[in-house]
Design a protein around this motif. Sequence first.
Motif, mmCIF file in Angstrom:
data_model
loop_
_atom_site.group_PDB
_atom_site.id
_atom_site.type_symbol
_atom_site.label_atom_id
_atom_site.label_comp_id
_atom_site.label_asym_id
_atom_site.label_seq_id
_atom_site.Cartn_x
_atom_site.Cartn_y
_atom_site.Cartn_z
ATOM 1 N N MET A 66 45.787 -6.855 -27.285
ATOM 2 C CA MET A 66 45.107 -6.946 -28.579
ATOM 3 C C MET A 66 43.586 -6.850 -28.421
ATOM 4 N N THR A 126 50.723 -16.788 -29.444
ATOM 5 C CA THR A 126 50.535 -15.443 -28.889
ATOM 6 C C THR A 126 50.353 -15.546 -27.382
ATOM 7 N N ASP A 127 51.216 -14.850 -26.627
ATOM 8 C CA ASP A 127 51.166 -14.938 -25.167
ATOM 9 C C ASP A 127 49.951 -14.195 -24.597
ATOM 10 N N ARG A 172 53.260 -6.219 -32.709
ATOM 11 C CA ARG A 172 52.722 -7.392 -32.012
ATOM 12 C C ARG A 172 52.004 -8.369 -32.957
ATOM 13 N N THR A 174 45.984 -12.838 -34.980
ATOM 14 C CA THR A 174 47.114 -12.943 -34.041
ATOM 15 C C THR A 174 46.638 -13.433 -32.679
ATOM 16 N N GLU A 195 49.586 -11.866 -22.312
ATOM 17 C CA GLU A 195 49.681 -10.407 -22.190
ATOM 18 C C GLU A 195 49.382 -9.734 -23.526
ATOM 19 N N THR A 196 49.937 -10.272 -24.610
ATOM 20 C CA THR A 196 49.681 -9.726 -25.940
ATOM 21 C C THR A 196 48.202 -9.862 -26.292
ATOM 22 N N LYS A 197 47.607 -10.997 -25.961
ATOM 23 C CA LYS A 197 46.183 -11.199 -26.235
ATOM 24 C C LYS A 197 45.327 -10.170 -25.495
#
Length: 194
Positions: free
Chosen positions: A60, A52-53, A136, A46, A55-57
């Motif tokens: 993660m 994948t933006d 996510r 992901t 913030e998510t990265k």
Amino acid sequence: MVNWQNGAESFIDAVSSGSATPGGGAVGAFAAANGCALAMMSVSVTMKMKSTDAETKKIMNEVLDEFIILRDELKECYINDAKAYEEYLSAKKLPAASKERAEYLKESLATCAKVPLDTALKAVKTLQMTDEVEPRISPVIKSDVICARIMLKAAIACSVENIKANLPFIKDEALIKELEENIRFLQTFCNPAL
């Protein structure tokens, strides 16, 4: 690419060899380590996706660091499980009347119950983290998160059975109470429903 086939084959051959170790506890811990690894893979895939933006990265990446620690601890659990049972077998070989034998048996039996407890508690933590990160995860890799959850629940169930198997031989009332309380807690995570 990691050459994984030989390691997996060696473990399966060792389990099926007819030796008492590795047994159910080690297999349960192996399942937990694999469940954690699958969750890690889902997070990593992901993170690599262009969709994948940032913030998510970032989130993660933090989760991935925690998964790495848990995976390594779970790998130790399947080694510790086999070692604990081998120590118990060694204790049984000591002269029956010796004081050393009684103490060694008591300690090794406690360890035989504590190792699967440790495995199960780490699997629960991994399962909870997997549940938190699942929304996510990219839909293209979602099935691997589901498989991770199944593996972790199976590992918890295996660990509970191994704790139960050791309970009748433990004489320490405080330890028995602690183990029974943990069994009740752990059983709430064994529901096969996804």
